[in-house]
Design an enzyme around this catalytic site. Structure first.
Site, short mmCIF file in Angstrom:
data_model
loop_
_atom_site.label_atom_id
_atom_site.label_comp_id
_atom_site.label_asym_id
_atom_site.label_seq_id
_atom_site.Cartn_x
_atom_site.Cartn_y
_atom_site.Cartn_z
N LYS A 81 1.00 -1.23 0.13
CA LYS A 81 0.00 -0.01 -0.13
C LYS A 81 0.69 1.35 0.03
CE LYS A 81 -3.76 2.04 2.80
NZ LYS A 81 -4.54 1.83 3.92
N SER A 156 -9.21 2.56 2.80
CA SER A 156 -8.43 3.25 2.20
C SER A 156 -7.45 2.31 1.43
CB SER A 156 -7.48 4.29 3.08
OG SER A 156 -6.87 3.41 4.05
N SER A 180 -10.19 -0.10 7.01
CA SER A 180 -9.64 0.07 5.67
C SER A 180 -8.80 -1.30 5.19
CB SER A 180 -8.34 1.15 5.84
OG SER A 180 -9.17 2.38 5.93
#
Length: 464
Positions: A81, A156, A180
């Site tokens: 990420k 996210s 997330s």
């Protein structure tokens, strides 16, 4: 095995194929890079593709295949990420202004993943400053759900979830400060594990989001998520939170036969309300399955109302990180201005209120071994569905959607989202299993038991 079948093979099985020399790290890495080249323009799942570095690493690892001792994920590609620095690679945090900002170090979790033998394919999309449960940061293409490109893959960690679901990697790293990891997993039909606070070190940072945020995996199998935890868990000198390592591996926990458990079934949350009927029905279906396995089920409606206001206050403060407000999208800008005029004493009071709230939530686990909830209260939203709403309306919609998740960031308890069916638009639905403090072993064992009864690893979106 054809290339598509290999792309959707679990990370553990890919590692076995490499050790047995049935495939090479070069072949597997090139397969994924080819798929990324083909599909990422449609999906927006990667901000940065590290093709040259990945191939160089794969060549080096292929030359080492004759070594007797290889790390557990030797030669298996993974995605990181774009909140976690990888040395020499851009790390943007979803900010357009930072999209060419090159990291000068590896995050500790990145180092551990490299030591475990993984090959890093690239950096996956995140919402701006990881603020939102959708992944549409200005200046980047929106991340899209492989099951239906008009819908979000969540956020996210939306880029990571889209990449795994589309077969652009077998496993990806994400982070979770209020759902997330779990939310994107639910949106994309994956496993999403939020470990306990202190299970995986956040070094070199001390903590993130008042200790609410943790790192963890998105995968297609429970075993892959457990094995990821095995190679990343552990205390590092100076960590503000830490947990003792379990006596056996987390992967071993997935093979454990469970004694009957007391399971609390949640389909509504006070004062927010009931889950959408299709999400409630999916959760109840899993509950009935567990009941047929000998576990006891009791309906419970937790009251999470006193968490909303102080959690939102800390969410605001997380956005006020030195980025000028004119560089932020409108909801983050709204959060920034309110954080700017929130006193330190009010912030501290919010923390105290959340600690008090956490004690009440954890007390529920005197009655239950695990809780079973919808991961989110209603199905996946369309790309841009809330774009025209005011910031206040958007925040309200977010709170209503993600309601089952943030409480367990506040308490620090482990939680895992598993696939549980599809909504009327053919998009996946997730169910969340929450464990007692520091008890990943039980939720992994429960998730594996469900997976064995109704396996989902054959689920694939039609996005070839």
């Amino acid at each position: 095995m054809d290339s598509v079948e290999l792309a959707f093979t679990s990370a553990i099985d890919q590692a076995r194929l490499i050790r047995n020399k049935e495939i090479s790290p070069i072949e597997l890495t090139q397969l994924y890079l080819d798929r990324i080249e083909q599909l990422n323009p449609k999906l927006g799942s990667f901000f940065t593709v590290m093709a040259e570095r990945a191939i160089a690493d794969a060549i080096s690892k292929t030359e080492r295949l004759s070594e007797s001792e290889l790390p557990p994920f030797f030669g298996v590609p993974i995605a990181i990420k774009d909140l976690n620095p990888v040395e020499g690679v851009a790390c943007s945090y979803g900010l357009k202004v930072a999209r060419n900002r090159i990291a000068d170090r590896d995050d500790l979790v990145v180092k551990k993943l490299k030591e475990a033998g993984f090959i890093i394919l690239g950096k996956t999309a995140t919402s701006q400053l990881a603020s939102f449960p959708y992944t549409e940061p200005p200046g980047f293409p929106p991340a899209r759900n492989p099951w239906n490109l008009d819908y979000t893959p969540g956020g996210s960690s939306g880029g990571s979830s889209a990449a795994v679901a589309a077969g652009l990697c077998a496993i990806a790293q994400g982070s979770d400060g209020g759902g997330s990891i779990r939310g994107p997993a639910a949106c994309c039909g994956l496993i999403g594990l939020k470990p306990s606070r202190g299970r995986i070190s956040m070094a070199p940072m001390g903590e993130a989001f008042s200790g609410f945020a943790v790192t963890g995996p998105l995968s297609r199998t429970v075993a892959d998520a457990a094995a990821f935890l095995d190679v990343t868990a552990g205390y590092v000198t100076g960590d503000p939170y830490w947990l003792p390592n379990p006596e056996t591996s987390f992967l071993e926990a997935t093979k454990r036969r469970l004694e009957p458990l007391r399971i609390g079934l949640v389909t509504a949350i006070d004062p927010i309300g009931s889950a959408d009927p299709i999400c409630a029905e999916a959760t109840e279906k899993i509950a009935h399955l567990l009941e047929s396995m000998g576990h006891s089920i009791e309906l419970v409606t937790p009251d999470l109302g006193e968490m909303v206001e102080p959690f939102t206050m800390l969410w605001r403060a997380q956005v006020e990180v030195g980025v000028p407000p004119f560089l932020l999208e409108k909801v983050n800008r709204w959060l920034w201005w309110r954080a700017k005029f929130t006193s330190a004493s009010r912030y501290r009071q919010a923390q105290v209120r959340l600690h008090t709230f956490a004690r009440k939530v954890v007390a529920l686990f005197d009655r239950f071994d695990v809780l079973l909830t919808p991961t989110y209260l209603h199905p996946t939203i369309r790309i841009g569905e809330w774009a025209k709403l005011s910031p206040v309306r958007t925040i309200g919609e977010i709170i209503q959607w993600i309601a089952p998740c943030p409480a367990f960031n506040v308490t620090g308890q482990p939680a895992i989202s598993i696939p549980a069916g599809f909504d009327l638009n053919g998009l996946p639905i997730g169910v969340q299993i929450v464990g007692k403090p520091a008890d990943e072993e039980t939720i992994l064992a429960v998730a594996a038991q469900i997976e064995e009864a109704q396996p989902w690893k054959g689920w694939r979106p039609l996005i070839e």
